[in-house]
Design a protein around this motif. Structure first.
Motif, PDB file in Angstrom:
ATOM      1  N   LYS A 108       0.812  -1.168  -0.009  1.00 34.00           N
ATOM      2  CA  LYS A 108      -0.124  -0.002  -0.074  1.00 34.00           C
ATOM      3  C   LYS A 108       0.843   1.343  -0.101  1.00 34.00           C
ATOM      4  CE  LYS A 108      -4.193   1.171   2.260  1.00 34.00           C
ATOM      5  NZ  LYS A 108      -4.661   1.359   3.571  1.00 34.00           N
ATOM      6  N   GLU A 109       1.944   1.340   0.756  1.00 29.26           N
ATOM      7  CA  GLU A 109       2.757   2.438   0.819  1.00 29.26           C
ATOM      8  C   GLU A 109       3.398   2.673  -0.608  1.00 29.26           C
ATOM      9  OE1 GLU A 109       4.118   2.226   5.465  1.00 29.26           O
ATOM     10  OE2 GLU A 109       5.724   2.006   3.928  1.00 29.26           O
ATOM     11  N   ALA A 110       3.937   1.648  -1.167  1.00 30.76           N
ATOM     12  CA  ALA A 110       4.452   1.499  -2.210  1.00 30.76           C
ATOM     13  C   ALA A 110       3.720   2.103  -3.437  1.00 30.76           C
ATOM     14  CB  ALA A 110       5.092  -0.010  -2.588  1.00 30.76           C
ATOM     15  N   ASP A 111       2.425   1.634  -3.292  1.00 34.96           N
ATOM     16  CA  ASP A 111       1.435   2.086  -4.340  1.00 34.96           C
ATOM     17  C   ASP A 111       1.399   3.570  -4.361  1.00 34.96           C
ATOM     18  OD1 ASP A 111       1.089  -0.365  -5.310  1.00 34.96           O
ATOM     19  OD2 ASP A 111      -1.014  -0.664  -4.616  1.00 34.96           O
ATOM     20  N   ALA A 112       1.368   4.165  -3.073  1.00 34.47           N
ATOM     21  CA  ALA A 112       0.760   5.374  -2.887  1.00 34.47           C
ATOM     22  C   ALA A 112       2.001   6.340  -3.163  1.00 34.47           C
ATOM     23  CB  ALA A 112       0.705   5.716  -1.327  1.00 34.47           C
ATOM     24  N   ILE A 113       3.344   6.034  -3.226  1.00 32.56           N
ATOM     25  CA  ILE A 113       4.770   6.728  -3.489  1.00 32.56           C
ATOM     26  C   ILE A 113       4.551   6.616  -4.864  1.00 32.56           C
ATOM     27  CG2 ILE A 113       7.160   6.678  -3.260  1.00 32.56           C
ATOM     28  CD1 ILE A 113       5.589   7.914  -0.794  1.00 32.56           C
ATOM     29  N   LEU A 114       4.699   5.351  -5.572  1.00 30.61           N
ATOM     30  CA  LEU A 114       4.859   5.185  -6.786  1.00 30.61           C
ATOM     31  C   LEU A 114       3.815   6.087  -7.697  1.00 30.61           C
ATOM     32  CD1 LEU A 114       5.859   1.426  -6.793  1.00 30.61           C
ATOM     33  CD2 LEU A 114       7.404   3.160  -7.257  1.00 30.61           C
ATOM     34  N   ASP A 115       2.547   5.974  -7.511  1.00 30.38           N
ATOM     35  CA  ASP A 115       1.483   6.708  -8.089  1.00 30.38           C
ATOM     36  C   ASP A 115       1.470   7.984  -7.638  1.00 30.38           C
ATOM     37  OD1 ASP A 115       1.087   4.109  -9.082  1.00 30.38           O
ATOM     38  OD2 ASP A 115      -0.848   3.493  -8.201  1.00 30.38           O
ATOM     39  N   GLY A 116       2.006   8.528  -6.614  1.00 28.82           N
ATOM     40  CA  GLY A 116       1.838   9.709  -6.293  1.00 28.82           C
ATOM     41  C   GLY A 116       2.577  10.802  -6.869  1.00 28.82           C
ATOM     42  N   PRO A 117       3.072  11.796  -6.320  1.00 28.47           N
ATOM     43  CA  PRO A 117       3.867  12.893  -7.009  1.00 28.47           C
ATOM     44  C   PRO A 117       5.374  12.511  -7.004  1.00 28.47           C
ATOM     45  CG  PRO A 117       2.710  13.861  -5.133  1.00 28.47           C
ATOM     46  CD  PRO A 117       2.303  12.461  -5.333  1.00 28.47           C
ATOM     47  N   PHE A 118       5.825  11.662  -5.883  1.00 25.46           N
ATOM     48  CA  PHE A 118       7.195  11.304  -5.814  1.00 25.46           C
ATOM     49  C   PHE A 118       7.553  10.400  -7.136  1.00 25.46           C
ATOM     50  CE2 PHE A 118      10.782   8.633  -5.013  1.00 25.46           C
ATOM     51  CZ  PHE A 118      11.657   9.637  -4.046  1.00 25.46           C
ATOM     52  N   GLY A 119       6.728   9.433  -7.155  1.00 28.92           N
ATOM     53  CA  GLY A 119       6.976   8.464  -8.314  1.00 28.92           C
ATOM     54  C   GLY A 119       6.702   8.985  -9.709  1.00 28.92           C
ATOM     55  N   GLN A 120       5.785  10.000  -9.717  1.00 30.95           N
ATOM     56  CA  GLN A 120       5.452  10.321 -11.069  1.00 30.95           C
ATOM     57  C   GLN A 120       6.599  11.534 -11.493  1.00 30.95           C
ATOM     58  OE1 GLN A 120       3.154   8.994 -13.070  1.00 30.95           O
ATOM     59  NE2 GLN A 120       3.308   7.618 -11.170  1.00 30.95           N
ATOM     60  N   ASN A 121       7.013  12.251 -10.309  1.00 32.10           N
ATOM     61  CA  ASN A 121       8.128  13.106 -10.865  1.00 32.10           C
ATOM     62  C   ASN A 121       9.376  12.600 -11.233  1.00 32.10           C
ATOM     63  OD1 ASN A 121       6.616  15.380 -10.030  1.00 32.10           O
ATOM     64  ND2 ASN A 121       7.536  15.459  -8.094  1.00 32.10           N
ATOM     65  N   LEU A 122       9.925  11.383 -10.628  1.00 42.09           N
ATOM     66  CA  LEU A 122      10.972  10.715 -10.919  1.00 42.09           C
ATOM     67  C   LEU A 122      10.834  10.076 -12.563  1.00 42.09           C
ATOM     68  CD1 LEU A 122      13.738   9.815  -9.582  1.00 42.09           C
ATOM     69  CD2 LEU A 122      12.637   7.909  -8.750  1.00 42.09           C
ATOM     70  N   MET A 123       9.641   9.688 -12.634  1.00 37.38           N
ATOM     71  CA  MET A 123       9.283   9.124 -13.918  1.00 37.38           C
ATOM     72  C   MET A 123       9.503   9.947 -15.038  1.00 37.38           C
ATOM     73  SD  MET A 123       5.864   6.921 -14.676  1.00 37.38           S
ATOM     74  CE  MET A 123       6.011   5.322 -14.353  1.00 37.38           C
ATOM     75  N   ALA A 124       8.815  11.241 -14.832  1.00 34.18           N
ATOM     76  CA  ALA A 124       8.996  12.430 -15.843  1.00 34.18           C
ATOM     77  C   ALA A 124      10.313  12.646 -16.115  1.00 34.18           C
ATOM     78  CB  ALA A 124       8.286  13.557 -15.267  1.00 34.18           C
ATOM     79  N   LYS A 125      11.269  12.642 -15.408  1.00 32.98           N
ATOM     80  CA  LYS A 125      12.759  12.962 -15.432  1.00 32.98           C
ATOM     81  C   LYS A 125      13.234  12.202 -16.589  1.00 32.98           C
ATOM     82  CE  LYS A 125      15.019  12.900 -11.825  1.00 32.98           C
ATOM     83  NZ  LYS A 125      16.742  12.892 -11.569  1.00 32.98           N
ATOM     84  N   LEU A 126      12.793  10.933 -16.824  1.00 30.78           N
ATOM     85  CA  LEU A 126      13.388   9.935 -17.914  1.00 30.78           C
ATOM     86  C   LEU A 126      13.355  10.574 -19.263  1.00 30.78           C
ATOM     87  CD1 LEU A 126      12.142   6.610 -16.433  1.00 30.78           C
ATOM     88  CD2 LEU A 126      14.349   7.466 -16.800  1.00 30.78           C
ATOM     89  N   GLN A 127      12.320  11.604 -19.345  1.00 24.75           N
ATOM     90  CA  GLN A 127      12.027  12.065 -20.809  1.00 24.75           C
ATOM     91  C   GLN A 127      13.281  12.610 -21.467  1.00 24.75           C
ATOM     92  OE1 GLN A 127       8.496  13.334 -22.457  1.00 24.75           O
ATOM     93  NE2 GLN A 127       7.006  12.313 -20.897  1.00 24.75           N
ATOM     94  N   GLU A 128      14.039  13.343 -20.405  1.00 23.86           N
ATOM     95  CA  GLU A 128      15.400  14.064 -20.976  1.00 23.86           C
ATOM     96  C   GLU A 128      16.353  12.962 -21.457  1.00 23.86           C
ATOM     97  OE1 GLU A 128      17.093  15.857 -17.425  1.00 23.86           O
ATOM     98  OE2 GLU A 128      14.980  16.325 -16.888  1.00 23.86           O
ATOM     99  N   LYS A 129      16.004  11.689 -21.052  1.00 20.81           N
ATOM    100  CA  LYS A 129      17.042  10.742 -21.258  1.00 20.81           C
ATOM    101  C   LYS A 129      16.587   9.864 -22.363  1.00 20.81           C
ATOM    102  CE  LYS A 129      19.430  12.079 -17.775  1.00 20.81           C
ATOM    103  NZ  LYS A 129      20.627  11.935 -16.988  1.00 20.81           N
ATOM    104  N   GLY A 130      15.342  10.324 -23.208  1.00 25.42           N
ATOM    105  CA  GLY A 130      14.861   9.608 -24.153  1.00 25.42           C
ATOM    106  C   GLY A 130      13.942   8.521 -23.951  1.00 25.42           C
ATOM    107  N   LEU A 131      13.482   8.552 -22.508  1.00 30.27           N
ATOM    108  CA  LEU A 131      12.423   7.379 -22.348  1.00 30.27           C
ATOM    109  C   LEU A 131      11.093   8.010 -21.842  1.00 30.27           C
ATOM    110  CD1 LEU A 131      14.936   4.925 -20.439  1.00 30.27           C
ATOM    111  CD2 LEU A 131      13.863   4.500 -22.696  1.00 30.27           C
ATOM    112  N   VAL A 132       9.987   7.486 -21.871  1.00 32.29           N
ATOM    113  CA  VAL A 132       8.705   7.738 -21.535  1.00 32.29           C
ATOM    114  C   VAL A 132       8.120   6.734 -20.626  1.00 32.29           C
ATOM    115  CG1 VAL A 132       6.468   8.645 -22.222  1.00 32.29           C
ATOM    116  CG2 VAL A 132       8.164   9.030 -23.691  1.00 32.29           C
ATOM    117  N   GLY A 133       8.260   7.241 -19.429  1.00 32.49           N
ATOM    118  CA  GLY A 133       7.877   6.280 -18.346  1.00 32.49           C
ATOM    119  C   GLY A 133       6.243   6.372 -18.064  1.00 32.49           C
TER     120      GLY A 133
END
Ligand code: TK8
Length: 335
Positions: A117-142
């Motif tokens: 439950k904690e993992a879902d909340a972090i991953l699907d929340g702002p923390f996880g989504q912000n980290l994912m968004a950073k991948l775009q600079e590297k040529g990947l879309v999370g």
């Protein structure tokens, strides 16, 4: 008569213009979706769900083809194929992204998540989504995170009930410094290796053991070459669904939307299946002859103490704020 025919034609034309305006812009496309586990695994089942769901949403235009068992390459090889535009999509461990963005090591910090439950909340929340968004600079879309799950130890040498039992065990870990530091701290001989090479490495004795969720130990048939399983749950491991940015940028808005919605539906399916099969996997592994050790709470506490060093090292390497942010978000989730 003439007039009414004309009006019918006009009305028909209007109707079709309107329909065309609303029709989704889908081009026939083949999407190669690579993954590391077998077709008959939680990962493989979810890949199939994804392909079927996407076909339904796009009238069969977006055809996703799953390639399991690392047949398109290891996690790291696939990430590079995505960046170069030679492959469209994949799912793999977040841990193997550290060569592209070292921040991704944050999920591997030992004992950071207490439950799913904690993992879902972090991953699907702002923390996880912000980290994912950073991948775009590297040529990947999370797109989304799937559950790989809490990791447990297996080996062919002896039961592991306490840290000291790991002394000298050649233990395969993912290609990620947090894992190397963690297991060195436990006294094991940590050997980084791609998942695609793991079974053979255990079979030939190149390594004595490995660590993965029980679902993977089952679907990858590790019980054939590993006798001892210790339930340590030392890390919660996410999988991440990725697309090639080069390819993604050429998609229509409707195509992107369909893939995003389908990815979200697949995430929900995958987590549910993984949790259900995880609950049954331990009995299955016992039936296959594995000897299961439940590590005591006291021993887990000792392990947590030992791993503080690995967490501090990761923080000191330019990730102080990241670790603090995760901890403070976790505190909010726990309240
Ligand atoms: C599969 C891997 C696997 C991971 C590992 O490609 O490497 O041990 O747990 O799931 O990503």
């Amino acid at each position: 008569m003439k007039l009414s025919l004309k009006s019918i034609v006009t009305a028909a034309a209007l109707c079709c213009v309107a329909a065309a305006g609303h029709a989704a812009d889908f081009k026939p496309r083949i999407i190669r979706f690579g993954y590391g586990l077998a077709e008959d695994s939680n990962q493989g089942h979810a890949a199939k769900f994804f392909a079927d769901d996407l076909a339904k949403r796009t009238g069969g235009k977006l055809k996703m083809k799953g390639f399991g068992s690392a047949s398109l390459g290891s996690d790291v090889q696939m990430q590079n194929a995505l960046i170069g535009g030679a492959q469209e999509m994949m799912v793999g461990s977040t841990a193997t992204l550290v060569g592209i963005d070292s921040d991704f090591g944050v999920y591997d910090l030992p004992f950071i998540f207490r439950n799913e439950k904690e993992a879902d909340a972090i991953l699907d929340g702002p923390f996880g989504q912000n980290l994912m968004a950073k991948l775009q600079e590297k040529g990947l879309v999370g797109l989304v995170y799937w559950e790989n799950g809490f990791r447990n130890l297996t080996n062919s040498k002896r039961p592991i009930a306490k840290m000291e039992d790991l002394q000298g065990i050649k233990l395969r870990v993912m290609q990620n410094p947090v894992y190397i530091d963690m297991f060195k701290g436990f006294g094991a001989n940590a050997i980084p290796l791609a998942f695609s090479e793991l079974f053979t490495a255990m079979e030939t004795g190149t390594v004595d053991g490995q660590e993965n969720p029980v679902t993977t130990i089952q679907s990858s048939k590790f019980y054939e070459v590993q006798k001892y399983l210790s339930l340590t749950k030392h890390v919660y491991s996410p999988w991440i669904v990725l697309a090639s940015k080069k390819w993604w940028d050429g998609l229509s808005a409707d195509e992107k939307k369909a893939i995003q919605e389908s990815a979200a539906a697949t995430r929900d399916f995958e987590r549910k299946e993984t949790r259900e099969s995880s609950a049954k996997a331990i009995d299955f592994l016992k039936q296959k002859g594995m000897q299961v050790t439940v590590v005591s709470d006291k021993e887990i506490e000792r392990m947590q103490e030992t791993t503080r060093q690995a967490t501090q090292k990761f923080a000191s390497e330019g990730h102080t704020k990241l670790v603090k942010d995760l901890q403070s978000d976790l505190e909010k989730v726990r309240k």
